[in-house]
Design a protein around this motif. Structure first.
Motif, PDB file in Angstrom:
ATOM      1  N   MET A   1      26.314  35.055  38.312  1.00 53.47           N
ATOM      2  CA  MET A   1      24.900  34.826  38.021  1.00 53.47           C
ATOM      3  C   MET A   1      24.705  33.584  37.153  1.00 53.47           C
ATOM      4  O   MET A   1      23.749  32.827  37.342  1.00 53.47           O
ATOM      5  CB  MET A   1      24.309  36.056  37.336  1.00 53.47           C
ATOM      6  CG  MET A   1      24.163  37.241  38.270  1.00 53.47           C
ATOM      7  SD  MET A   1      23.370  38.648  37.480  1.00 53.47           S
ATOM      8  CE  MET A   1      23.297  39.775  38.874  1.00 53.47           C
ATOM      9  N   LEU A   2      25.620  33.358  36.213  1.00 55.46           N
ATOM     10  CA  LEU A   2      25.558  32.138  35.410  1.00 55.46           C
ATOM     11  C   LEU A   2      25.632  30.902  36.304  1.00 55.46           C
ATOM     12  O   LEU A   2      24.884  29.939  36.138  1.00 55.46           O
ATOM     13  CB  LEU A   2      26.704  32.107  34.398  1.00 55.46           C
ATOM     14  CG  LEU A   2      26.521  32.870  33.083  1.00 55.46           C
ATOM     15  CD1 LEU A   2      27.800  32.794  32.267  1.00 55.46           C
ATOM     16  CD2 LEU A   2      25.353  32.317  32.291  1.00 55.46           C
ATOM     17  N   LEU A   3      26.546  30.931  37.256  1.00 55.44           N
ATOM     18  CA  LEU A   3      26.706  29.776  38.151  1.00 55.44           C
ATOM     19  C   LEU A   3      25.461  29.567  38.999  1.00 55.44           C
ATOM     20  O   LEU A   3      25.050  28.431  39.247  1.00 55.44           O
ATOM     21  CB  LEU A   3      27.927  29.976  39.049  1.00 55.44           C
ATOM     22  CG  LEU A   3      29.283  29.888  38.351  1.00 55.44           C
ATOM     23  CD1 LEU A   3      30.400  30.255  39.316  1.00 55.44           C
ATOM     24  CD2 LEU A   3      29.521  28.489  37.805  1.00 55.44           C
ATOM     25  N   ALA A   4      24.850  30.657  39.446  1.00 53.72           N
ATOM     26  CA  ALA A   4      23.640  30.540  40.256  1.00 53.72           C
ATOM     27  C   ALA A   4      22.493  29.957  39.434  1.00 53.72           C
ATOM     28  O   ALA A   4      21.720  29.124  39.931  1.00 53.72           O
ATOM     29  CB  ALA A   4      23.255  31.906  40.819  1.00 53.72           C
TER      30      ALA A   4
ATOM     31  N   PHE B   1      18.891  39.255  44.576  1.00 53.33           N
ATOM     32  CA  PHE B   1      18.554  40.197  43.522  1.00 53.33           C
ATOM     33  C   PHE B   1      17.116  39.943  43.089  1.00 53.33           C
ATOM     34  O   PHE B   1      16.496  38.937  43.465  1.00 53.33           O
ATOM     35  CB  PHE B   1      19.471  40.021  42.297  1.00 53.33           C
ATOM     36  CG  PHE B   1      20.875  40.509  42.504  1.00 53.33           C
ATOM     37  CD1 PHE B   1      21.140  41.848  42.721  1.00 53.33           C
ATOM     38  CD2 PHE B   1      21.942  39.622  42.466  1.00 53.33           C
ATOM     39  CE1 PHE B   1      22.439  42.305  42.893  1.00 53.33           C
ATOM     40  CE2 PHE B   1      23.246  40.059  42.639  1.00 53.33           C
ATOM     41  CZ  PHE B   1      23.496  41.416  42.851  1.00 53.33           C
ATOM     42  N   THR B   2      16.587  40.847  42.267  1.00 55.46           N
ATOM     43  CA  THR B   2      15.284  40.606  41.647  1.00 55.46           C
ATOM     44  C   THR B   2      15.499  39.843  40.347  1.00 55.46           C
ATOM     45  O   THR B   2      16.550  39.986  39.701  1.00 55.46           O
ATOM     46  CB  THR B   2      14.559  41.921  41.344  1.00 55.46           C
ATOM     47  OG1 THR B   2      15.315  42.667  40.379  1.00 55.46           O
ATOM     48  CG2 THR B   2      14.389  42.754  42.611  1.00 55.46           C
ATOM     49  N   PRO B   3      14.531  39.024  39.919  1.00 53.16           N
ATOM     50  CA  PRO B   3      14.675  38.321  38.633  1.00 53.16           C
ATOM     51  C   PRO B   3      14.949  39.259  37.459  1.00 53.16           C
ATOM     52  O   PRO B   3      15.792  38.946  36.617  1.00 53.16           O
ATOM     53  CB  PRO B   3      13.344  37.568  38.497  1.00 53.16           C
ATOM     54  CG  PRO B   3      12.904  37.338  39.900  1.00 53.16           C
ATOM     55  CD  PRO B   3      13.327  38.564  40.658  1.00 53.16           C
TER      56      PRO B   3
ATOM     57  N   GLN C   1      21.331  41.541  33.533  1.00 52.13           N
ATOM     58  CA  GLN C   1      22.772  41.294  33.548  1.00 52.13           C
ATOM     59  C   GLN C   1      23.148  40.195  32.558  1.00 52.13           C
ATOM     60  O   GLN C   1      24.161  40.297  31.857  1.00 52.13           O
ATOM     61  CB  GLN C   1      23.231  40.917  34.957  1.00 52.13           C
ATOM     62  CG  GLN C   1      23.168  42.045  35.970  1.00 52.13           C
ATOM     63  CD  GLN C   1      24.175  43.144  35.663  1.00 52.13           C
ATOM     64  OE1 GLN C   1      25.257  42.885  35.138  1.00 52.13           O
ATOM     65  NE2 GLN C   1      23.818  44.378  35.969  1.00 52.13           N
ATOM     66  N   ILE C   2      22.342  39.144  32.493  1.00 50.90           N
ATOM     67  CA  ILE C   2      22.637  38.056  31.553  1.00 50.90           C
ATOM     68  C   ILE C   2      22.477  38.550  30.118  1.00 50.90           C
ATOM     69  O   ILE C   2      23.276  38.207  29.227  1.00 50.90           O
ATOM     70  CB  ILE C   2      21.718  36.849  31.818  1.00 50.90           C
ATOM     71  CG1 ILE C   2      21.997  36.275  33.222  1.00 50.90           C
ATOM     72  CG2 ILE C   2      21.937  35.764  30.766  1.00 50.90           C
ATOM     73  CD1 ILE C   2      23.411  35.774  33.429  1.00 50.90           C
ATOM     74  N   ALA C   3      21.460  39.385  29.876  1.00 56.22           N
ATOM     75  CA  ALA C   3      21.262  39.941  28.527  1.00 56.22           C
ATOM     76  C   ALA C   3      22.455  40.806  28.128  1.00 56.22           C
ATOM     77  O   ALA C   3      22.912  40.761  26.972  1.00 56.22           O
ATOM     78  CB  ALA C   3      19.968  40.750  28.484  1.00 56.22           C
ATOM     79  N   ALA C   4      22.976  41.588  29.082  1.00 55.76           N
ATOM     80  CA  ALA C   4      24.147  42.417  28.785  1.00 55.76           C
ATOM     81  C   ALA C   4      25.356  41.539  28.484  1.00 55.76           C
ATOM     82  O   ALA C   4      26.151  41.841  27.574  1.00 55.76           O
ATOM     83  CB  ALA C   4      24.432  43.337  29.970  1.00 55.76           C
TER      84      ALA C   4
ATOM     85  N   VAL D   1      29.308  38.876  24.620  1.00 60.75           N
ATOM     86  CA  VAL D   1      29.979  37.703  24.050  1.00 60.75           C
ATOM     87  C   VAL D   1      29.424  37.335  22.676  1.00 60.75           C
ATOM     88  O   VAL D   1      30.028  36.548  21.945  1.00 60.75           O
ATOM     89  CB  VAL D   1      29.888  36.492  25.008  1.00 60.75           C
ATOM     90  CG1 VAL D   1      30.562  36.799  26.327  1.00 60.75           C
ATOM     91  CG2 VAL D   1      28.435  36.084  25.248  1.00 60.75           C
ATOM     92  N   GLY D   2      28.243  37.856  22.331  1.00 59.22           N
ATOM     93  CA  GLY D   2      27.707  37.644  21.002  1.00 59.22           C
ATOM     94  C   GLY D   2      27.015  36.329  20.764  1.00 59.22           C
ATOM     95  O   GLY D   2      26.750  35.964  19.610  1.00 59.22           O
ATOM     96  N   VAL D   3      26.691  35.572  21.812  1.00 61.23           N
ATOM     97  CA  VAL D   3      25.976  34.296  21.662  1.00 61.23           C
ATOM     98  C   VAL D   3      24.941  34.174  22.776  1.00 61.23           C
ATOM     99  O   VAL D   3      25.112  34.737  23.858  1.00 61.23           O
ATOM    100  CB  VAL D   3      26.940  33.075  21.728  1.00 61.23           C
ATOM    101  CG1 VAL D   3      27.881  33.062  20.532  1.00 61.23           C
ATOM    102  CG2 VAL D   3      27.728  33.077  23.028  1.00 61.23           C
ATOM    103  N   PRO D   4      23.831  33.444  22.525  1.00 61.77           N
ATOM    104  CA  PRO D   4      22.848  33.229  23.599  1.00 61.77           C
ATOM    105  C   PRO D   4      23.446  32.368  24.718  1.00 61.77           C
ATOM    106  O   PRO D   4      24.105  31.359  24.448  1.00 61.77           O
ATOM    107  CB  PRO D   4      21.706  32.487  22.892  1.00 61.77           C
ATOM    108  CG  PRO D   4      21.923  32.723  21.436  1.00 61.77           C
ATOM    109  CD  PRO D   4      23.398  32.848  21.254  1.00 61.77           C
ATOM    110  N   LEU D   5      23.218  32.769  25.959  1.00 57.12           N
ATOM    111  CA  LEU D   5      23.689  32.021  27.125  1.00 57.12           C
ATOM    112  C   LEU D   5      22.549  31.327  27.856  1.00 57.12           C
ATOM    113  O   LEU D   5      22.790  30.388  28.611  1.00 57.12           O
ATOM    114  CB  LEU D   5      24.417  32.959  28.100  1.00 57.12           C
ATOM    115  CG  LEU D   5      25.635  33.702  27.519  1.00 57.12           C
ATOM    116  CD1 LEU D   5      26.195  34.682  28.542  1.00 57.12           C
ATOM    117  CD2 LEU D   5      26.700  32.710  27.059  1.00 57.12           C
TER     118      LEU D   5
END
Length: 315
Positions: A1-4, A20-22, A28-31, A36-40
Motif C-alpha cells: 500500500m505504501l508503494l501504491a 480496496f476502499t480508501p 492499514q497505513i494507520a496500523a 513502527v512508531g512514526v508517521p508515514l
C-alpha cells in the motif's frame, strides 16, 4: 500500500489501483504507523504524501517484494517442468509481428505454460507489471524519447528496428533514404498528443532544426498508412509495420531517415527477481527466437536482433 500511494500520489488513487476502499487503505497505513512508531503519511495536504520515513520504508518494501518474487522463482526452478499461467501485456505492433511465432515456440518448449496476453501500452502495462497484475510486458521505446522503467523492473532487449518515413508512392522524394531537414515543408500525420510516437516526431524534427507541420494525429499506424496512401501527409512508421503493409500494397514507399536516425527498441520487462522462473525463462527464449526470425526476414530495412551473451535466458 505504501508503494501504491507513492506511485499514484494519494490514498484514493492507491485504493483504486489495489481494488480496496480508501478507508481500508487508511486503516492499514494507520496500523502500520502504530507498529513502527512514526508517521508515514503527511495528511496536511488534500492528497496524502509519504513522509521521509514513509519513503524510506517504501524503499524497503520494494526490496522485500523483489525478494519474495525471487523466492517464488527459485522454488519454481526446482520443478522438472515449467508450468502455470503467464500474463503478458503487449503493444499491438509487436503482438502482430512476434507473438504468433513466440506462442508456437512456447507450446513446443513448455507445453504446460499458458500464456495469457492483453493489448496494453507501456504507460499502463509497466505499472501493472510492477503491481503484480502482469508477469511480463512486451514494449517499445524510441531512441530519442527513452522511457525510464519503474523501480523493481528489469529489461531484456529483443530487437532494434528503424522507424521509417512513409510517403505516397508518387512522392517527389527518390532513393531509399532521406535527411530529416528535407522533410521540413511536409505535412505530417503524428501520433496522439502526449504519446511517445508524437514525442519522437517533435524531437527528431527539432534536432533537424524545424517544427513539424502536423495535420492529423492518430494512435493507429494502419490508419496513418491509409492516410499517407491517399496523399494526406507523411508519417513515421515502425519497420515491422512497414514490412506487413508493403507485402499487400504498393501505394506507399518507405524511406529511412538520416540526421537524425530514428530507431525503436523492442524489449521485454519483468519484475526483478523473476528471471529464474522456468516459465519466464522459456517465454523470454521464445520471444527472442521470434524477434531473431522477424529480423532475418525483414524486407523493408535491416533490423538488429542479435541477443547479447549476458542476456541469455536464466534458468
Amino acid at each position: 500500500m505504501l508503494l501504491a500511494i507513492q506511485e499514484h500520489g494519494g490514498v484514493a488513487a492507491a485504493a483504486r489501483s489495489l481494488a480496496f476502499t480508501p478507508p481500508a487503505v487508511s486503516q492499514q497505513i494507520a496500523a502500520l504507523e502504530r507498529q513502527v512508531g512514526v508517521p508515514l503519511l503527511d495528511r496536511s495536504q488534500r492528497a496524502a504524501r509519504l513522509t521521509p520515513a514513509g519513503l524510506r520504508l517504501a524503499a524497503h518494501a520494494e526490496r522485500v517484494l523483489g525478494d519474495l518474487d525471487a523466492a517464488e522463482a527459485d522454488l519454481a526452478s526446482m520443478g522438472e517442468l515449467a508450468s502455470g499461467l503467464l500474463r503478458l501485456g503487449v503493444i499491438p505492433t509487436a503482438a502482430r509481428a512476434l507473438l504468433p511465432l513466440a506462442i508456437c515456440r512456447l507450446r513446443e518448449t513448455a507445453p504446460d505454460v499458458e500464456l495469457q496476453f492483453e493489448q496494453s501500452e507501456p504507460e499502463d502495462s509497466l505499472p501493472a507489471l510492477r503491481r503484480g497484475e502482469l508477469d511480463l510486458v512486451l514494449a517499445g521505446e524510441y531512441a530519442v524519447a527513452p522511457r525510464r522503467l519503474p523501480p523493481g523492473l528489469d529489461r531484456r532487449q529483443l530487437l532494434s528496428e528503424p522507424m521509417l518515413v512513409a510517403v505516397p508512392a508518387g512522392h517527389a522524394l527518390t532513393g531509399s533514404s532521406v535527411s530529416f531537414i528535407e522533410l521540413e515543408k511536409e505535412r505530417w500525420i503524428a501520433g496522439t498528443p502526449s504519446s511517445s510516437c508524437a514525442a519522437l516526431l517533435e524531437r527528431s524534427a527539432g534536432l533537424a532544426g524545424f517544427d513539424p507541420l502536423v495535420v492529423g494525429q492518430c494512435g493507429d499506424f494502419d490508419l496513418a498508412l491509409t492516410l499517407v496512401a491517399h496523399g494526406q501527409g507523411i508519417a513515421l512508421i515502425p519497420n515491422m509495420v512497414a514490412v506487413r503493409y508493403q507485402a499487400s500494397s504498393d501505394l506507399v514507399r518507405f524511406l529511412e531517415p538520416d540526421k537524425p536516425k530514428t530507431r525503436r527498441d523492442i524489449y521485454l520487462a519483468i519484475r526483478r527477481g523473476t528471471a529464474a522462473s522456468p516459465g519466464i525463462a522459456y517465454a523470454l527464449s521464445a520471444l527472442r527466437e521470434a524477434a531473431a526470425s522477424f529480423a532475418a526476414g525483414s524486407s523493408v530495412a535491416p533490423a538488429s536482433a542479435g541477443p547479447r551473451q549476458s542476456d541469455a535466458p536464466e534458468r
